[in-house]
Write an enzyme that holds these catalytic residues in place. Structure first.
Site, short mmCIF file in Angstrom:
data_model
loop_
_atom_site.label_atom_id
_atom_site.label_comp_id
_atom_site.label_asym_id
_atom_site.label_seq_id
_atom_site.Cartn_x
_atom_site.Cartn_y
_atom_site.Cartn_z
N ASP A 12 0.88 -1.17 0.00
CA ASP A 12 0.00 0.00 0.00
C ASP A 12 0.92 1.22 0.00
O ASP A 12 1.49 1.55 1.03
CB ASP A 12 -0.90 0.00 1.24
CG ASP A 12 -1.78 1.24 1.31
OD1 ASP A 12 -2.25 1.70 0.25
OD2 ASP A 12 -1.99 1.75 2.43
N GLU A 72 -1.34 -1.48 -4.63
CA GLU A 72 -2.52 -0.64 -4.80
C GLU A 72 -2.18 0.54 -5.69
O GLU A 72 -1.15 1.18 -5.51
CB GLU A 72 -3.01 -0.14 -3.43
CG GLU A 72 -4.32 0.60 -3.51
CD GLU A 72 -4.89 0.95 -2.15
OE1 GLU A 72 -5.12 2.16 -1.91
OE2 GLU A 72 -5.10 0.04 -1.33
N ASP A 147 -2.56 0.84 7.08
CA ASP A 147 -1.80 0.74 5.84
C ASP A 147 -1.31 -0.71 5.67
O ASP A 147 -1.21 -1.21 4.56
CB ASP A 147 -0.59 1.69 5.88
CG ASP A 147 -1.01 3.11 6.21
OD1 ASP A 147 -1.14 3.92 5.28
OD2 ASP A 147 -1.21 3.41 7.41
#
Length: 188
Positions: A12, A72, A147
């Site tokens: 992430d 992501e 996260d």
């Protein structure tokens, strides 16, 4: 490692906190290996942050030896400068994977949320809760920063895109079908 096993590392991207999560896939079953964050909040130089991201992601890759990377994609925001910084952080993490010849798969936040919860507008808490149930993560093991669970969600989303995860031998046509066949597993 068994040839039918694979390790997926999820990332992430972030410029203050970057999450990572690794899962081991054996056939159609996924298990948690690790999740955590790369914390850069005390660093002020944006270029030193990028170097640190490269160094730490390379270290995570060396530690867990992933076969694939799921990352992501940055989402479109109103602040162009934030978007640019996030894109740079993602690019540096991707470069660390490219350096090790690791295949890269990028997923939009909406796709990740849909894959895990069936709702593209799901909150970070809902995604974390779903991961906790699916990967049988003890509440005490849940990270302080989401996260890490967002990164784990990217890895799990990629696992789901690879084929059919284990569902106890049953097949479901939709979330409603799943709920109807598993009412004992669902809270009302």
């Amino acid at each position: 490692m068994n040839p039918s096993e694979k390790i997926i590392l999820g990332i992430d991207p972030g410029t203050n906190i970057m999450g990572y999560g690794a899962i081991k896939v054996s056939g159609n079953k996924a298990t948690l290996i690790s999740m955590g964050v790369i914390d850069m909040r005390k660093m002020s130089d944006p270029y030193l942050k990028l170097g640190y991201i490269f160094q730490r992601v390379t270290g995570v890759i060396e530690e867990y030896l992933p076969d694939e990377l799921a990352i992501e994609a940055p989402f479109f925001g109103h602040n162009v400068q934030s978007m640019l910084k996030l894109g740079r952080a993602q690019g540096v993490a991707i470069a660390a994977a490219i350096q090790r010849d690791i295949p890269i798969h990028e997923y939009a936040p909406l796709k990740i949320k849909m894959a895990l919860t069936g709702n593209g507008g799901a909150s970070k808490e809902q995604v974390a809760g779903m991961l906790q149930r699916m990967l049988h993560i003890d509440k005490a093991e849940m990270p302080k920063f989401m996260d890490a669970t967002d990164a784990l969600a990217a890895a799990y989303c990629h696992f789901m895109q690879m084929g059919c995860p284990e569902t106890g031998g049953r097949h479901y046509g939709s979330w409603k079908d799943f709920v109807n066949k598993n009412s004992d597993r669902c809270k009302k």
